[in-house]
Design an enzyme around this catalytic site. Structure first.
Site, PDB file in Angstrom:
ATOM      1  N   ASP A 198       0.716  -1.259  -0.245  1.00  0.00           N
ATOM      2  CA  ASP A 198      -0.182  -0.120  -0.050  1.00  0.00           C
ATOM      3  C   ASP A 198       0.973   1.217   0.113  1.00  0.00           C
ATOM      4  OD1 ASP A 198      -2.295   1.738   0.373  1.00  0.00           O
ATOM      5  OD2 ASP A 198      -2.036   1.537   2.560  1.00  0.00           O
ATOM      6  N   ARG A 199       0.510   2.237  -0.402  1.00  0.00           N
ATOM      7  CA  ARG A 199       1.264   3.332  -0.690  1.00  0.00           C
ATOM      8  C   ARG A 199       1.198   4.382   0.591  1.00  0.00           C
ATOM      9  NH1 ARG A 199       0.281   8.719  -4.097  1.00  0.00           N
ATOM     10  NH2 ARG A 199      -0.655   9.452  -2.220  1.00  0.00           N
ATOM     11  N   ASP A 200      -0.075   4.944   0.821  1.00  0.00           N
ATOM     12  CA  ASP A 200      -0.098   6.111   2.090  1.00  0.00           C
ATOM     13  C   ASP A 200      -0.210   5.201   3.432  1.00  0.00           C
ATOM     14  OD1 ASP A 200      -0.232   8.006   0.195  1.00  0.00           O
ATOM     15  OD2 ASP A 200      -2.571   7.899  -0.014  1.00  0.00           O
ATOM     16  N   ASN A 243      -5.283   3.077  -3.053  1.00  0.00           N
ATOM     17  CA  ASN A 243      -6.596   3.763  -3.505  1.00  0.00           C
ATOM     18  C   ASN A 243      -6.415   5.395  -3.447  1.00  0.00           C
ATOM     19  OD1 ASN A 243      -8.051   1.296  -3.435  1.00  0.00           O
ATOM     20  ND2 ASN A 243      -9.053   1.764  -1.339  1.00  0.00           N
ATOM     21  N   CYS A 288      -6.228   2.777  -7.737  1.00  0.00           N
ATOM     22  CA  CYS A 288      -7.913   3.004  -8.121  1.00  0.00           C
ATOM     23  C   CYS A 288      -8.102   4.546  -7.973  1.00  0.00           C
ATOM     24  CB  CYS A 288      -8.645   2.183  -7.031  1.00  0.00           C
ATOM     25  SG  CYS A 288     -10.220   2.642  -7.289  1.00  0.00           S
ATOM     26  N   HIS A 328     -11.314   5.693  -8.410  1.00  0.00           N
ATOM     27  CA  HIS A 328     -12.920   5.659  -8.300  1.00  0.00           C
ATOM     28  C   HIS A 328     -13.108   5.973  -6.898  1.00  0.00           C
ATOM     29  CE1 HIS A 328     -11.904   2.477 -11.390  1.00  0.00           C
ATOM     30  NE2 HIS A 328     -12.435   3.713 -12.321  1.00  0.00           N
ATOM     31  N   CYS A 361     -16.607  -0.099  -8.302  1.00  0.00           N
ATOM     32  CA  CYS A 361     -15.575  -0.773  -9.232  1.00  0.00           C
ATOM     33  C   CYS A 361     -15.182  -2.053  -8.584  1.00  0.00           C
ATOM     34  CB  CYS A 361     -14.466   0.322  -9.259  1.00  0.00           C
ATOM     35  SG  CYS A 361     -13.482   0.535  -8.070  1.00  0.00           S
ATOM     36  N   ARG A 368     -10.928  -0.927  -6.534  1.00  0.00           N
ATOM     37  CA  ARG A 368     -11.027   0.003  -4.945  1.00  0.00           C
ATOM     38  C   ARG A 368     -10.685  -1.221  -3.826  1.00  0.00           C
ATOM     39  NH1 ARG A 368     -11.479   4.511  -2.273  1.00  0.00           N
ATOM     40  NH2 ARG A 368     -12.188   4.201  -0.099  1.00  0.00           N
ATOM     41  N   ASP A 424      -1.730  -0.544   5.789  1.00  0.00           N
ATOM     42  CA  ASP A 424      -1.983  -0.006   7.090  1.00  0.00           C
ATOM     43  C   ASP A 424      -3.431   0.183   7.436  1.00  0.00           C
ATOM     44  OD1 ASP A 424      -2.407   2.105   5.284  1.00  0.00           O
ATOM     45  OD2 ASP A 424      -2.096   3.649   6.926  1.00  0.00           O
TER      46      ASP A 424
HETATM   47 MG   LIG Z   1      -2.725   3.109   3.632  1.00  0.00          MG
HETATM   48 ZN   LIG Z   2     -11.390   1.304  -8.857  1.00  0.00          ZN
END
Ligand SMILES: [Mg+2]
Ligand SMILES: [Zn+2]
Length: 186
Positions: free
Chosen positions: A7-9, A51, A89, A91, A97, A100, A126
Site C-alpha cells: 500500500d502507499r499512504d 486507492n 484505483c 474511483h 468498481c 478499489r 496500514d
Molecule cells: Mg494506507
Molecule cells: Zn477502482
C-alpha cells in the site's frame, strides 16, 4: 523470489486524511525507501497498490497522481530500490468498481499485466481494507502500525476473522519477508 505488494499512504509515505495533493505533501516514512531497496537487492518484486479516490472527488487529477508517483519512484531508485509497477484505483467508494480495495482488483490486474507468480506473495498495508484485499487475492496480509495501522488494528477483531501478521513498519515487514516462510497459522 516473492511478490511484495505495498500500500502507499501510511506504508511508504505519511498518511494524510485529505490525500497527498502535491509532491510537497509527500513525506517518506523513515526507512521506507531503504526497506524497498533491501527487498529489491534480495530479488523480490515490489508492486504498489493504492486507492486514490481523491481523483473521483476532484481533489486530485490523474496527471498529479502520476507525477507524484514518478518522483516517488525516482527517490526509491536513488535509494537502490526498484518497483515493478504502481497501480491505483481512481474511483470513489460509491462507484462500485472492482479495483478499489478491499477488492482484489489492483492486485489481480498487476499480477496479470506483470505476469507475477503469487505463490508466497504478501501485501503490506496500514488499513483493514488492505488486509481484506490481500485475503481476497489469496496473498498473505501484513499490517504495519505506521499510518492508520494502530487505529485500524483496534477495529480488526470485528471485521477480520483470519489471522494476520502485525509489524511495526515497512522495515520490520521487509526483514520478516527476507527471512522467508511467512505462515500465520504456524
Ligand atoms: Mg494506507
Ligand atoms: Zn477502482
Amino acid at each position: 523470489m516473492t511478490v511484495v505488494f505495498l500500500d502507499r499512504d501510511g506504508v511508504i509515505n505519511e498518511n494524510r486524511m485529505d490525500y497527498v495533493k502535491s509532491w510537497h505533501e509527500f513525506h517518506f516514512l523513515p526507512g521506507a525507501c531503504e526497506a524497498i531497496a533491501l527487498l529489491t537487492s534480495a530479488g523480490h518484486q515490489v508492486v504498489i497498490c493504492t486507492n486514490q479516490a481523491g481523483i473521483a472527488t476532484g481533489s486530485l487529477t490523474i496527471e498529479l497522481v502520476e507525477a507524484i508517483h514518478r518522483r516517488m519512484l525516482c527517490a526509491i531508485v536513488q535509494a537502490g530500490g526498484r518497483v515493478a509497477g504502481v497501480y491505483y484505483c481512481p474511483h470513489s467508494k460509491q462507484a462500485g468498481c472492482t479495483c478499489r480495495k478491499p477488492g482484489p482488483g489492483l492486485l489481480l490486474r498487476a499480477s496479470q499485466e506483470l505476469q507475477l507468480d503469487l505463490q508466497g506473495a504478501v501485501f503490506v498495508g496500514d488499513g483493514l481494507t488492505d488486509i481484506q484485499a490481500a485475503l481476497a487475492a489469496g496473498v498473505t496480509p501484513i499490517l504495519v502500525l505506521t499510518g492508520r495501522g494502530k487505529e485500524q488494528l483496534r477495529l480488526a477483531a470485528d471485521v477480520i476473522t483470519t489471522p494476520f501478521l502485525v509489524v511495526e513498519d515497512l522495515s520490520a515487514a521487509a526483514k520478516i519477508i527476507m527471512q522467508g516462510g511467512i505462515c500465520v497459522n504456524c
